[in-house]
Design a protein around this motif. Structure first.
Motif, PDB file in Angstrom:
ATOM      1  N   SER A   1       0.848  -1.191   0.000  1.00 53.86           N
ATOM      2  CA  SER A   1       0.000   0.000   0.000  1.00 53.86           C
ATOM      3  C   SER A   1       0.886   1.245   0.000  1.00 53.86           C
ATOM      4  O   SER A   1       1.903   1.290   0.688  1.00 53.86           O
ATOM      5  CB  SER A   1      -0.885  -0.024   1.249  1.00 53.86           C
ATOM      6  OG  SER A   1      -1.032   1.272   1.772  1.00 53.86           O
ATOM      7  N   GLU A   2       0.478   2.250  -0.784  1.00 49.21           N
ATOM      8  CA  GLU A   2       1.289   3.465  -0.848  1.00 49.21           C
ATOM      9  C   GLU A   2       1.195   4.265   0.439  1.00 49.21           C
ATOM     10  O   GLU A   2       2.093   5.043   0.759  1.00 49.21           O
ATOM     11  CB  GLU A   2       0.838   4.325  -2.031  1.00 49.21           C
ATOM     12  CG  GLU A   2       1.410   3.797  -3.325  1.00 49.21           C
ATOM     13  CD  GLU A   2       1.208   4.738  -4.487  1.00 49.21           C
ATOM     14  OE1 GLU A   2       1.123   5.956  -4.261  1.00 49.21           O
ATOM     15  OE2 GLU A   2       1.132   4.225  -5.610  1.00 49.21           O
ATOM     16  N   ASP A   3       0.109   4.104   1.176  1.00 49.85           N
ATOM     17  CA  ASP A   3      -0.068   4.890   2.403  1.00 49.85           C
ATOM     18  C   ASP A   3       0.796   4.379   3.550  1.00 49.85           C
ATOM     19  O   ASP A   3       1.562   5.116   4.137  1.00 49.85           O
ATOM     20  CB  ASP A   3      -1.541   4.830   2.865  1.00 49.85           C
ATOM     21  CG  ASP A   3      -2.437   5.531   1.882  1.00 49.85           C
ATOM     22  OD1 ASP A   3      -1.932   6.422   1.166  1.00 49.85           O
ATOM     23  OD2 ASP A   3      -3.628   5.184   1.815  1.00 49.85           O
ATOM     24  N   ASP A   4       0.631   3.099   3.852  1.00 51.89           N
ATOM     25  CA  ASP A   4       1.309   2.607   5.052  1.00 51.89           C
ATOM     26  C   ASP A   4       2.187   1.387   4.795  1.00 51.89           C
ATOM     27  O   ASP A   4       2.634   0.738   5.735  1.00 51.89           O
ATOM     28  CB  ASP A   4       0.289   2.315   6.166  1.00 51.89           C
ATOM     29  CG  ASP A   4      -0.721   1.247   5.758  1.00 51.89           C
ATOM     30  OD1 ASP A   4      -0.529   0.623   4.685  1.00 51.89           O
ATOM     31  OD2 ASP A   4      -1.684   1.023   6.502  1.00 51.89           O
TER      32      ASP A   4
END
Lengths: 64, 404
Positions: A27-30
């Motif tokens: 995931s790019e977020d976390d």
């Protein structure tokens, strides 16, 4: 074979992505694991899935 | 449950051969794989030497990394402690759930894809330094010419720390990791670097941009309303030190090892697709950051058939684990085609190295470029005269004279 990922345990080390970018992404977020293909087919893909489970530092991956 | 012999062994143990773990590790593993050892701090702890025991301990929720706790096993006589409580523990010194949130805040910065996006810039930095190496005098010190500046520049640009201050923070970092300096000197180095990063974070808070990791963390904190200056300072501290010192040493050690094993070097020259596998093997063989895998038990737990009681310290000797014949066939052989990726050189469990994919990428670009552009590279002194870092918490080389 089916890959099961527990994102709650994932520590985002990316070892699975390094093992097989066709099966896993992050995931790019976390940074947690995204399973791109939960049902690998063929000897090489299955072997990669087993390696990813074995080296996953958060023990977030399992096979069913 | 097995009986455990009291041993008189004391950590840290010294490597006799620069390319192998301390020979006592094998004796410990054979005699008593979970054994009592003394530490320079005066504490006693359990030392683990089997790969499976180390992996089990590092992935168990019953072991803590909290360095503020007096039970944490310290491998230096007197650890650096902040004189006030304004310094937060960094990621490596926290436990879940505090650690889980803090790691999740930053781990998106270190994904495999994010690291790959840095490839062109890292390649340019490596090429510039090899240009300068080739234009300069022979012999040259590869540590100063390449090993240290490349990862330092990369981590500075990623974090948003001015590289022009590298002499300052490299000196602080080196003192903090040395076993030879006095506790006072180590404390001074710690305070200086902390104050420097405190000021830097304050400046960034006044003018945060999306251009660097610290700026992005500041903006993210504002969005969530959880602004925490002290946490950012400790994060900057950890990433700056961990980001240059470790990779620098692996560049030097890897270069020596590949030059000393020309058959293996020939394989990656013929097929750069093998470089990553060679890097895994180099990481396993050297395991340079062994003390990062120390913990203390928060409950009574059995590891390797031995009962470890709550409050007891445990040192996972990851270098011993990475040379455990039950984990790796012919563990002392350097074989880039071994294909073994279950080593614990980056640790295991929730604390496994955050920057591991940056390290892999830097090593890959450096080795591929160095051996391609300087095919005649050779070590300018006999290998047994090289100054290996037997005196540092992070193993490596103080200098590496090379010619071509």
């Amino acid at each position: 074979m089916k890959i099961i990922a527990d994102t709650g345990k994932c520590v985002g080390a990316g070892q699975c992505v390094l093992t097989d970018p066709d099966l896993f992404d992050q995931s790019e977020d976390d940074g947690t694991v995204l399973v791109l293909n939960a049902e690998p087919e063929g000897e090489e893909a299955e072997e990669n899935a087993r390696t990813a489970v074995h080296i996953c530092p958060g023990q977030a991956l399992s096979l069913a | 449950m097995t009986d455990v012999e009291e041993t008189t062994a004391t950590l840290p143990m010294a490597r006799k051969c620069p390319f192998s773990p301390p020979p006592e590790y094998e004796t410990l593993r054979e005699k008593s794989p979970v054994s009592r050892v003394g530490l320079p701090s005066g504490q006693t702890a359990w030392a683990l030497t089997r790969l499976e025991d180390i992996r089990e301990m590092l992935s168990s929720p019953h072991f803590s990394s909290d360095r503020r706790n007096p039970s944490f096993p310290m491998l230096v006589a007197r650890p650096v402690r902040p004189e006030d409580d304004s310094f937060r523990p960094s990621l490596i010194g926290m436990d879940p759930p505090e650690h889980s949130q803090a790691r999740r805040d930053v781990v998106g910065e270190f994904t495999v894809k994010r690291m790959k996006a840095l490839q062109p810039r890292i390649q340019q930095i490596v090429d510039d330094h090899i240009d300068a190496l080739l234009a300069g005098p022979r012999p040259a010190d590869l540590v100063q010419a390449l090993s240290l500046p490349v990862p330092s520049l990369v981590i500075c640009e990623l974090l948003g720390v001015p590289y022009s201050d590298h002499d300052f923070f490299q000196a602080c970092s080196s003192k903090m990791l040395s076993r030879e300096v006095s506790p006072e000197e180590r404390q001074t180095a710690f305070e200086s670097l902390r104050n420097y990063l405190d000021e830097l974070v304050t400046k960034k808070e006044a003018d945060a941009t999306e251009d660097d990791l610290l700026g992005r963390q500041i903006l993210k904190q504002r969005e969530t309303g959880e602004a925490d200056h002290a946490e950012l300072v400790s994060l900057a501290f950890l990433l700056l030190i961990a980001g240059h010192e470790t990779t620098a040493n692996m560049i030097s050690l890897g270069t020596v090892t590949l030059l000393e094993n020309p058959d293996q070097l020939a394989k990656i020259k013929a097929d750069p697709g093998k470089t990553l596998a060679a890097i895994e093997e180099l990481l396993r063989v050297f395991t340079i950051a062994e003390t990062a895998t120390s913990r203390f038990a928060t409950a009574d737990v059995e590891i390797g058939g031995t009962l470890i009681r709550a409050g007891e310290g445990v040192v996972g000797l990851s270098n011993a684990g990475n040379h455990d014949p039950d984990g790796f066939e012919n563990p002392d052989t350097f074989d880039i085609e071994r294909g073994a990726r279950h080593h614990v050189a980056f640790g295991f469990g929730v604390h496994q190295c955050l920057g591991q994919n940056l390290a892999r990428l830097e090593l890959q670009i450096v080795f591929d470029t160095l051996f391609r552009r300087v095919p005649g590279l050779r070590i300018a002194v006999p290998v047994d005269e090289l100054p290996f870092k037997h005196d540092s918490t992070i193993y490596g080389l103080h200098a590496l004279p090379v010619t071509w």
